[in-house]
Scaffold this motif. Sequence first.
Motif, PDB file in Angstrom:
ATOM      1  N   ASP A 106      54.513  -5.469  52.689  1.00 28.10           N
ATOM      2  CA  ASP A 106      55.876  -4.928  52.716  1.00 28.10           C
ATOM      3  C   ASP A 106      56.594  -5.176  54.032  1.00 28.10           C
ATOM      4  OD1 ASP A 106      55.492  -4.037  50.155  1.00 28.10           O
ATOM      5  OD2 ASP A 106      55.089  -1.961  50.731  1.00 28.10           O
ATOM      6  N   ASN A 107      55.916  -5.052  55.145  1.00 26.56           N
ATOM      7  CA  ASN A 107      56.548  -5.182  56.456  1.00 26.56           C
ATOM      8  C   ASN A 107      56.280  -6.533  57.103  1.00 26.56           C
ATOM      9  OD1 ASN A 107      57.649  -2.540  56.410  1.00 26.56           O
ATOM     10  ND2 ASN A 107      55.615  -1.744  56.868  1.00 26.56           N
ATOM     11  N   VAL A 108      55.967  -7.526  56.293  1.00 22.56           N
ATOM     12  CA  VAL A 108      55.626  -8.854  56.801  1.00 22.56           C
ATOM     13  C   VAL A 108      56.733  -9.836  56.416  1.00 22.56           C
ATOM     14  CG1 VAL A 108      53.962 -10.737  56.570  1.00 22.56           C
ATOM     15  CG2 VAL A 108      53.160  -8.384  56.589  1.00 22.56           C
ATOM     16  N   ALA A 109      57.221 -10.584  57.400  1.00 21.75           N
ATOM     17  CA  ALA A 109      58.256 -11.590  57.139  1.00 21.75           C
ATOM     18  C   ALA A 109      57.656 -12.985  57.021  1.00 21.75           C
ATOM     19  CB  ALA A 109      59.307 -11.576  58.248  1.00 21.75           C
ATOM     20  N   THR A 110      56.546 -13.214  57.731  1.00 19.96           N
ATOM     21  CA  THR A 110      55.901 -14.525  57.745  1.00 19.96           C
ATOM     22  C   THR A 110      54.435 -14.366  57.385  1.00 19.96           C
ATOM     23  OG1 THR A 110      57.396 -15.280  59.487  1.00 19.96           O
ATOM     24  CG2 THR A 110      55.383 -16.553  59.164  1.00 19.96           C
ATOM     25  N   VAL A 111      53.976 -15.217  56.462  1.00 16.58           N
ATOM     26  CA  VAL A 111      52.576 -15.224  56.050  1.00 16.58           C
ATOM     27  C   VAL A 111      51.984 -16.566  56.473  1.00 16.58           C
ATOM     28  CG1 VAL A 111      51.001 -15.222  54.068  1.00 16.58           C
ATOM     29  CG2 VAL A 111      53.017 -13.730  54.067  1.00 16.58           C
ATOM     30  N   TYR A 112      50.906 -16.529  57.244  1.00 10.43           N
ATOM     31  CA  TYR A 112      50.162 -17.739  57.589  1.00 10.43           C
ATOM     32  C   TYR A 112      49.072 -17.895  56.549  1.00 10.43           C
ATOM     33  CZ  TYR A 112      52.568 -17.808  62.048  1.00 10.43           C
ATOM     34  OH  TYR A 112      53.538 -17.863  63.022  1.00 10.43           O
ATOM     35  N   LEU A 113      49.124 -18.994  55.813  1.00  4.27           N
ATOM     36  CA  LEU A 113      48.218 -19.210  54.690  1.00  4.27           C
ATOM     37  C   LEU A 113      47.315 -20.397  55.010  1.00  4.27           C
ATOM     38  CD1 LEU A 113      47.508 -18.336  51.794  1.00  4.27           C
ATOM     39  CD2 LEU A 113      49.253 -19.923  50.990  1.00  4.27           C
ATOM     40  N   GLY A 114      46.060 -20.097  55.312  1.00  4.37           N
ATOM     41  CA  GLY A 114      45.111 -21.140  55.697  1.00  4.37           C
ATOM     42  C   GLY A 114      44.056 -21.353  54.640  1.00  4.37           C
TER      43      GLY A 114
ATOM     44  N   LYS B  94      58.489 -16.225  54.634  1.00 10.35           N
ATOM     45  CA  LYS B  94      58.205 -17.587  55.069  1.00 10.35           C
ATOM     46  C   LYS B  94      56.688 -17.748  55.011  1.00 10.35           C
ATOM     47  CE  LYS B  94      60.004 -20.070  58.749  1.00 10.35           C
ATOM     48  NZ  LYS B  94      60.310 -20.177  60.189  1.00 10.35           N
ATOM     49  N   ILE B  95      56.215 -18.779  54.311  1.00  8.91           N
ATOM     50  CA  ILE B  95      54.784 -19.016  54.156  1.00  8.91           C
ATOM     51  C   ILE B  95      54.433 -20.285  54.915  1.00  8.91           C
ATOM     52  CG2 ILE B  95      52.888 -19.334  52.528  1.00  8.91           C
ATOM     53  CD1 ILE B  95      54.850 -18.104  50.395  1.00  8.91           C
ATOM     54  N   ILE B  96      53.739 -20.133  56.023  1.00  9.85           N
ATOM     55  CA  ILE B  96      53.367 -21.266  56.864  1.00  9.85           C
ATOM     56  C   ILE B  96      51.925 -21.635  56.555  1.00  9.85           C
ATOM     57  CG2 ILE B  96      53.059 -22.088  59.213  1.00  9.85           C
ATOM     58  CD1 ILE B  96      55.277 -20.067  60.006  1.00  9.85           C
ATOM     59  N   THR B  97      51.732 -22.849  56.104  1.00  9.87           N
ATOM     60  CA  THR B  97      50.410 -23.293  55.698  1.00  9.87           C
ATOM     61  C   THR B  97      49.678 -23.971  56.860  1.00  9.87           C
ATOM     62  OG1 THR B  97      51.297 -25.404  54.929  1.00  9.87           O
ATOM     63  CG2 THR B  97      51.128 -23.630  53.299  1.00  9.87           C
TER      64      THR B  97
END
Length: 94
Positions: free
Chosen positions: A10-18, A43-46
């Motif tokens: 809920d309080n996350v704007a960016t997810v780092y997806l590894g 924003k999902i940063i891979t």
Amino acid sequence: MLFRSKVNLDNVATVYLGYPIWWDQAPHVVNTFIESNDLSGKKIITFCTSGETSIDGSVRQLKSAYPALDFVKGRRLNGASVNEIEKWISSLKK
């Protein structure tokens, strides 16, 4: 941390997806995570590890499977030092 398919974002704007690249794809557990969580508006940063394959194909497939989500092509981190990773993360915040 053990994998949990549903997490509070809920309080996350960016997810780092590894993930590791498997045959030019993200492993199925990545799809399970995406489908179990509301990532809309985030924003999902891979980033990945791979013996030889770049991250490009897996990000293309994720964007195709989940077109409403904002995937950002990150990078392959094989052999990256802590300093290199910190620089990369800092560059994403600009």
